[in-house]
Design a protein around this motif. Structure first.
Motif, mmCIF file in Angstrom:
data_model
loop_
_atom_site.group_PDB
_atom_site.id
_atom_site.type_symbol
_atom_site.label_atom_id
_atom_site.label_comp_id
_atom_site.label_asym_id
_atom_site.label_seq_id
_atom_site.Cartn_x
_atom_site.Cartn_y
_atom_site.Cartn_z
ATOM 1 N N LEU A 76 -62.202 -61.092 -56.715
ATOM 2 C CA LEU A 76 -63.652 -61.299 -56.705
ATOM 3 C C LEU A 76 -64.032 -62.759 -56.498
ATOM 4 O O LEU A 76 -65.178 -63.068 -56.188
ATOM 5 C CB LEU A 76 -64.264 -60.781 -58.013
ATOM 6 C CG LEU A 76 -64.095 -59.283 -58.291
ATOM 7 C CD1 LEU A 76 -64.806 -58.894 -59.577
ATOM 8 C CD2 LEU A 76 -64.611 -58.439 -57.119
ATOM 9 N N GLU A 111 -71.697 -66.723 -55.834
ATOM 10 C CA GLU A 111 -72.158 -65.855 -54.752
ATOM 11 C C GLU A 111 -73.010 -66.662 -53.763
ATOM 12 O O GLU A 111 -73.748 -67.565 -54.152
ATOM 13 C CB GLU A 111 -72.971 -64.682 -55.301
ATOM 14 C CG GLU A 111 -72.184 -63.715 -56.167
ATOM 15 C CD GLU A 111 -71.971 -64.204 -57.592
ATOM 16 O OE1 GLU A 111 -72.542 -65.255 -57.933
ATOM 17 O OE2 GLU A 111 -71.231 -63.549 -58.348
ATOM 18 N N ARG A 147 -60.919 -59.290 -49.183
ATOM 19 C CA ARG A 147 -60.530 -59.864 -50.474
ATOM 20 C C ARG A 147 -59.369 -59.097 -51.100
ATOM 21 O O ARG A 147 -58.945 -59.417 -52.207
ATOM 22 C CB ARG A 147 -61.721 -59.856 -51.441
ATOM 23 C CG ARG A 147 -62.833 -60.809 -51.046
ATOM 24 C CD ARG A 147 -64.039 -60.679 -51.952
ATOM 25 N NE ARG A 147 -65.065 -61.659 -51.608
ATOM 26 C CZ ARG A 147 -65.203 -62.839 -52.199
ATOM 27 N NH1 ARG A 147 -64.383 -63.177 -53.180
ATOM 28 N NH2 ARG A 147 -66.140 -63.681 -51.833
ATOM 29 N N GLU A 157 -60.250 -54.649 -59.732
ATOM 30 C CA GLU A 157 -61.017 -55.828 -59.334
ATOM 31 C C GLU A 157 -60.643 -57.010 -60.235
ATOM 32 O O GLU A 157 -60.926 -57.007 -61.441
ATOM 33 C CB GLU A 157 -62.521 -55.552 -59.403
ATOM 34 C CG GLU A 157 -62.985 -54.542 -58.357
ATOM 35 C CD GLU A 157 -64.500 -54.398 -58.339
ATOM 36 O OE1 GLU A 157 -65.153 -54.770 -59.352
ATOM 37 O OE2 GLU A 157 -65.040 -53.930 -57.332
ATOM 38 N N ASP A 178 -61.281 -60.483 -61.561
ATOM 39 C CA ASP A 178 -62.435 -61.377 -61.672
ATOM 40 C C ASP A 178 -61.989 -62.838 -61.652
ATOM 41 O O ASP A 178 -62.189 -63.601 -62.591
ATOM 42 C CB ASP A 178 -63.198 -61.073 -62.967
ATOM 43 C CG ASP A 178 -64.569 -61.752 -62.999
ATOM 44 O OD1 ASP A 178 -65.041 -62.159 -61.921
ATOM 45 O OD2 ASP A 178 -65.145 -61.897 -64.088
#
Length: 311
Positions: A13, A19, A88, A171, A173
């Protein structure tokens, strides 16, 4: 490793709370990465090309530069790949490799800094016996030993992490696979593994740090006995570069792995500094206050056409 794991790939991520900053981060991290590679390659060329620098201290500095080339290369290429808009995803084997080589190179640097402190201790406290104690054979054994024990530590930590089942969320992080974030994804109780990992990750750097402190306490005492002010300055100048590099190496370890309450954003920020900035600064730390390295670098840059002849 547990071959029965359902998860076959993980999704990185990236750095938390960044972001819509992919382009800016890509340019920034690519710049750091290029400067790191170029700086450490120049240090290697400067040492290899100058017979004056073919001494134990510079031999270990060469190995440090090699580690500083490969250390950011564990996570940076994949991070730059997904920051440029690509996938990713990282395979299970790729994740295992990232974690192993990250800790292998990191542990090797910890052991190498301890060896470099011992080298300075012998040079300053036992100058007449220096060439006998730090012979070519001893230097080769010490350099090989740093990698050997780094490999053992990394193998233990990697096996400890990936013997757990990963059968649910995938996922990650974070911007690469590391122990704390991977344990959060395991489908089993990780309390015992976390405790063993905490002790292992903490004990090794602490042991190395105590040995470094012991060496430098003896070094400082010996330096204070030098009657010549110029001699004291020269000795302190050589040691201060190594101490600065030691602090840059150990501070991130304490902040990331030994804090009771982790902070994802702080951990990622410190990890980026550790992965990219510290390896980039090491060539500057060791060359700016070292006349021999600077002289060799000038010759290299002149031969490459980057400096005028009279510079």
């Amino acid at each position: 490793m547990n071959n029965a794991s359902v998860v076959t790939e993980f999704i990185l991520l990236g750095i938390p709370h960044t972001e819509d900053l992919e382009t800016e981060l890509f340019v920034l991290f690519l710049s750091f990465y290029i400067f790191t590679l170029v700086g450490n390659l120049l240090i290697l060329l400067a040492i290899v090309s100058s017979t004056q620098l073919h001494t134990p201290m510079y031999f270990f500095l060469c190995k440090l530069s090699v580690c500083d080339i490969f250390f950011p290369s564990v996570s940076s290429p994949k991070m730059l790949f997904y920051l440029s808009g690509h996938s990713r995803a990282i395979s299970y084997a790729g994740c295992v490799s990232q974690l192993f080589f990250y800790h292998f190179l990191g542990c090797t640097e910890c052991f190498l800094c301890t060896v470099m402190a011992y080298d300075r201790f012998v040079a300053i406290c036992h100058p007449l016996r220096y060439k006998v104690i730090m012979s070519h054979r001893v230097c080769a054994i010490l350099a090989t030993g740093t990698s050997f024990f780094g490999c053992i530590q990394a193998t233990f930590l990697t096996t400890l992490t990936f013997q757990l089942p990963y059968c649910g969320p995938n996922e990650v992080d974070y911007f690469f696979c590391d122990i704390p974030v991977m344990l959060k994804l395991a489908c089993a109780d990780t309390s015992a593994v976390e405790m063993v990992g905490f002790i292992s990750v903490g004990l090794m750097p602490l042991s190395c740090f105590l040995l470094i402190c012991t060496s430098y306490s003896r070094i400082v005492y010996s330096i204070l006995q030098i009657r010549s002010a110029a001699g004291r300055r020269r000795a302190f100048s050589t040691c201060s570069a190594h101490l600065t590099a030691v602090l840059l190496l150990y501070m991130p370890v304490v902040l990331i792995y030994l804090r009771p309450t982790p902070s994802p954003w702080l951990d990622a920020t410190v990890q980026v500094l550790n992965n990219l900035v510290t390896p980039m600064l090491n060539p500057l730390i060791y060359s700016l206050r070292n006349k021999d390295v600077k002289s060799s670098l000038r010759k290299i840059l002149h031969q490459l056409g980057f400096l005028p002849e009279q510079w």
